[in-house]
Design an enzyme around this catalytic site. Structure first.
Site, PDB file in Angstrom:
ATOM      1  N   HIS A  27       0.836  -1.209   0.000  1.00  0.00           N
ATOM      2  CA  HIS A  27       0.000   0.000   0.000  1.00  0.00           C
ATOM      3  C   HIS A  27       0.867   1.254   0.000  1.00  0.00           C
ATOM      4  O   HIS A  27       1.680   1.463   0.905  1.00  0.00           O
ATOM      5  CB  HIS A  27      -0.912   0.028   1.221  1.00  0.00           C
ATOM      6  CG  HIS A  27      -2.018   1.034   1.131  1.00  0.00           C
ATOM      7  ND1 HIS A  27      -3.247   0.738   0.579  1.00  0.00           N
ATOM      8  CD2 HIS A  27      -2.083   2.331   1.499  1.00  0.00           C
ATOM      9  CE1 HIS A  27      -4.020   1.812   0.625  1.00  0.00           C
ATOM     10  NE2 HIS A  27      -3.333   2.791   1.178  1.00  0.00           N
ATOM     11  N   ASP A  29       0.295   5.560  -1.083  1.00  0.00           N
ATOM     12  CA  ASP A  29      -0.647   6.600  -1.514  1.00  0.00           C
ATOM     13  C   ASP A  29       0.000   7.668  -2.395  1.00  0.00           C
ATOM     14  O   ASP A  29      -0.520   8.787  -2.496  1.00  0.00           O
ATOM     15  CB  ASP A  29      -1.277   7.269  -0.285  1.00  0.00           C
ATOM     16  CG  ASP A  29      -2.334   6.403   0.379  1.00  0.00           C
ATOM     17  OD1 ASP A  29      -3.302   6.039  -0.308  1.00  0.00           O
ATOM     18  OD2 ASP A  29      -2.194   6.075   1.567  1.00  0.00           O
ATOM     19  N   GLU A 138      -9.430   1.788  -2.176  1.00  0.00           N
ATOM     20  CA  GLU A 138      -9.446   1.772  -0.713  1.00  0.00           C
ATOM     21  C   GLU A 138     -10.845   2.066  -0.175  1.00  0.00           C
ATOM     22  O   GLU A 138     -11.095   3.080   0.454  1.00  0.00           O
ATOM     23  CB  GLU A 138      -8.422   2.764  -0.168  1.00  0.00           C
ATOM     24  CG  GLU A 138      -8.086   2.517   1.287  1.00  0.00           C
ATOM     25  CD  GLU A 138      -6.855   3.276   1.758  1.00  0.00           C
ATOM     26  OE1 GLU A 138      -6.465   3.077   2.913  1.00  0.00           O
ATOM     27  OE2 GLU A 138      -6.296   4.072   0.979  1.00  0.00           O
ATOM     28  N   HIS A 165     -13.230   2.204   4.107  1.00  0.00           N
ATOM     29  CA  HIS A 165     -12.140   3.021   4.647  1.00  0.00           C
ATOM     30  C   HIS A 165     -12.541   3.443   6.058  1.00  0.00           C
ATOM     31  O   HIS A 165     -12.732   2.598   6.924  1.00  0.00           O
ATOM     32  CB  HIS A 165     -11.839   4.195   3.714  1.00  0.00           C
ATOM     33  CG  HIS A 165     -10.554   4.883   4.041  1.00  0.00           C
ATOM     34  ND1 HIS A 165     -10.471   6.245   4.246  1.00  0.00           N
ATOM     35  CD2 HIS A 165      -9.294   4.399   4.231  1.00  0.00           C
ATOM     36  CE1 HIS A 165      -9.218   6.565   4.533  1.00  0.00           C
ATOM     37  NE2 HIS A 165      -8.487   5.464   4.540  1.00  0.00           N
ATOM     38  N   HIS A 226      -8.736  -1.680   7.556  1.00  0.00           N
ATOM     39  CA  HIS A 226      -9.748  -0.657   7.858  1.00  0.00           C
ATOM     40  C   HIS A 226     -11.101  -1.237   8.262  1.00  0.00           C
ATOM     41  O   HIS A 226     -11.975  -0.481   8.699  1.00  0.00           O
ATOM     42  CB  HIS A 226      -9.959   0.321   6.700  1.00  0.00           C
ATOM     43  CG  HIS A 226      -8.849   1.301   6.514  1.00  0.00           C
ATOM     44  ND1 HIS A 226      -8.638   2.358   7.382  1.00  0.00           N
ATOM     45  CD2 HIS A 226      -7.874   1.386   5.567  1.00  0.00           C
ATOM     46  CE1 HIS A 226      -7.588   3.045   6.961  1.00  0.00           C
ATOM     47  NE2 HIS A 226      -7.104   2.479   5.873  1.00  0.00           N
ATOM     48  N   HIS A 247      -2.425  -3.131   4.788  1.00  0.00           N
ATOM     49  CA  HIS A 247      -1.611  -2.236   5.628  1.00  0.00           C
ATOM     50  C   HIS A 247      -2.199  -2.188   7.034  1.00  0.00           C
ATOM     51  O   HIS A 247      -2.942  -1.284   7.383  1.00  0.00           O
ATOM     52  CB  HIS A 247      -1.469  -0.844   5.008  1.00  0.00           C
ATOM     53  CG  HIS A 247      -2.753  -0.126   4.700  1.00  0.00           C
ATOM     54  ND1 HIS A 247      -3.725  -0.632   3.885  1.00  0.00           N
ATOM     55  CD2 HIS A 247      -3.219   1.093   5.089  1.00  0.00           C
ATOM     56  CE1 HIS A 247      -4.729   0.218   3.786  1.00  0.00           C
ATOM     57  NE2 HIS A 247      -4.452   1.276   4.519  1.00  0.00           N
ATOM     58  N   ASP A 318       2.113   1.885   3.701  1.00  0.00           N
ATOM     59  CA  ASP A 318       1.228   3.057   3.775  1.00  0.00           C
ATOM     60  C   ASP A 318       2.015   4.351   3.635  1.00  0.00           C
ATOM     61  O   ASP A 318       1.591   5.407   4.112  1.00  0.00           O
ATOM     62  CB  ASP A 318       0.403   3.075   5.061  1.00  0.00           C
ATOM     63  CG  ASP A 318      -0.854   3.944   4.952  1.00  0.00           C
ATOM     64  OD1 ASP A 318      -1.237   4.304   3.823  1.00  0.00           O
ATOM     65  OD2 ASP A 318      -1.450   4.284   5.981  1.00  0.00           O
TER      66      ASP A 318
END
Length: 410
Positions: A27, A29, A138, A165, A226, A247, A318
């Site tokens: 993961h 971003d 996500e 999420h 999550h 993650h 992450d």
């Protein structure tokens, strides 16, 4: 964690290992950083050396990254009804923009990246000296309640879908959303009352079908990071293929609703799945740890490995979903030092190879195989969107009359 290659034989071994086996991070971003900094306009962007964030091409190369799941992340709608179209359609539009920017990032740097859609693709791209680029979404808020959108995202390269999420949605509950006022029973969910825990799961009705369909559509991986513990328990029970936590970390070492309990870890082992350890400080620190270091990430990796085995743990940083990482493991260039610390702690080369990438490739291949089998058996139908009528009753009658003149009935 030292960065001096000449003084650290473990780092030498780490670099050698990462030349043979792709380090696959679950993961990152970075695409959201591109959205924020450049509004996705790559003609204005220099991806080699970014002035902000934890990722760029230079640092990816320094970090010997072999494969990366790029998150096509879009935030949850703010203050919207779960069933309103407008807010969710905006999420879908932005999701397509983020998938597009990943594709353009790959196509504009073909010497650096290659788009991977299977485990075999990852090996091919890695052996060509490039970074295998995979895509995840996500949260199912990003599909705007549309199975059609889900199918099209797969064709665009999305290979895992996180179920939610930070907000509950019609499919499952988030680990951190305590708002449970919407009428869940409309969608076939079961209600229960585990104190402060969210009150829904994925076991029945629409949720169960969607979960099975995620896997059956050509091998999409179900990601449970999550999600609430109830969702995790039910999703693992339902899934015919291995699931992942892209993650997350251990709640036994760092209590957090975002982390994974030992009970769920043991269920994950029986499922054949994988937890990819997150670097987020709040998820890996200890109560008396004012300055979280990269060694703390290794603590989580080893705890999980010792609890459920080295076949079920990986890396899911992450990066760029946080302002700063642990000391000594603060951007993508530092992955070799993580591997060096594993060597220093006595982990065998064979086990480290599993942690950095082979476990991820195994799960990918198993999910692909389940999808092929399910499609061959025809055991999963096609989920359809709710499509609003486009003809009036008079138009339908007129068309039906034409059919009847040919001896046909619509």
């Amino acid at each position: 964690m030292t960065t001096d290659l000449n003084q650290n034989p473990y780092l030498v071994r780490a670099q050698q290992l990462l030349c043979r086996v792709p380090l696959i991070d679950g993961h990152n971003d970075f695409p959201f950083i591109i959205r924020g900094l450049y509004q996705n306009n790559l003609t204005r962007a220099s991806l080699n050396d970014l002035p902000i964030g934890q990722t760029d091409i230079s640092r990816l190369r320094q970090g010997s990254v072999g494969g990366q799941f790029w998150s096509a992340y879009v935030p949850n709608p703010v203050h919207s009804d779960k069933e309103s179209d407008e807010a969710y359609l905006e999420c879908l539009r932005q999701t397509l923009q983020q998938i597009d920017v990943i594709h353009r990032m790959v196509s504009e740097h073909p010497d650096v990246f290659g788009l991977a859609q299977s485990a075999a693709d990852v090996w091919k791209i890695f052996r060509a000296g490039r970074i295998a680029s995979l895509i995840g979404i996500e949260g199912l808020h990003q599909i705007a309640h549309s199975p059609s959108a889900l199918r099209m995202m797969h064709k665009l390269g999305v290979r895992y879908a996180t179920l939610c999420h930070t907000k509950n949605n019609r499919y499952c509950d988030s680990a951190v959303d305590r708002h449970t006022s919407s009428p869940w029973s409309e969608y076939g969910g079961q209600t229960h009352d585990p104190g402060d825990e969210p009150s829904r799961n994925v076991r029945t009705g629409f949720h169960s079908l969607t979960l099975k369909y995620l896997t059956a559509v050509h091998g999409r991986i179900v990601d449970l990071s999550h999600t609430s513990e109830a969702t995790q328990r039910d999703a693992i029970a339902i899934s015919k293929a291995p699931v992942i936590f892209s993650h997350s970390a251990s709640s036994s070492l760092t209590p957090s609703p975002r982390n994974v309990t030992d009970e769920i870890l043991h269920q994950l082992k029986r499922n054949g799945g994988l937890i990819m350890v997150c670097f987020l400080r709040d998820l890996v620190n200890s109560a008396d740890d004012a300055n979280t270091t990269g060694s703390r990430v290794v603590d989580h990796i080893l705890y999980i490995a010792e609890t459920i085995g080295y076949d079920h743990v990986g890396i899911g940083s992450d990066f760029d979903g946080m302002l700063e990482g642990p000391l000594g493991l603060d951007d993508v260039s530092r992955f070799p030092e993580l591997v060096a610390d594993l060597f220093r702690r006595g982990v065998s080369e064979e086990r480290i190879e599993k942690i950095v990438g082979l476990n991820t490739l195994r799960v990918m291949k198993q999910v692909e195989d389940v999808a092929v089998r399910e499609q061959a058996e025809g055991s999963t139908g096609v989920l359809c969107d709710v499509v609003k009528p486009i003809w009036t009753a008079e138009q339908r009658q007129m068309l039906a009359e034409q059919g009847r003149t040919r001896g046909l009935r619509p």
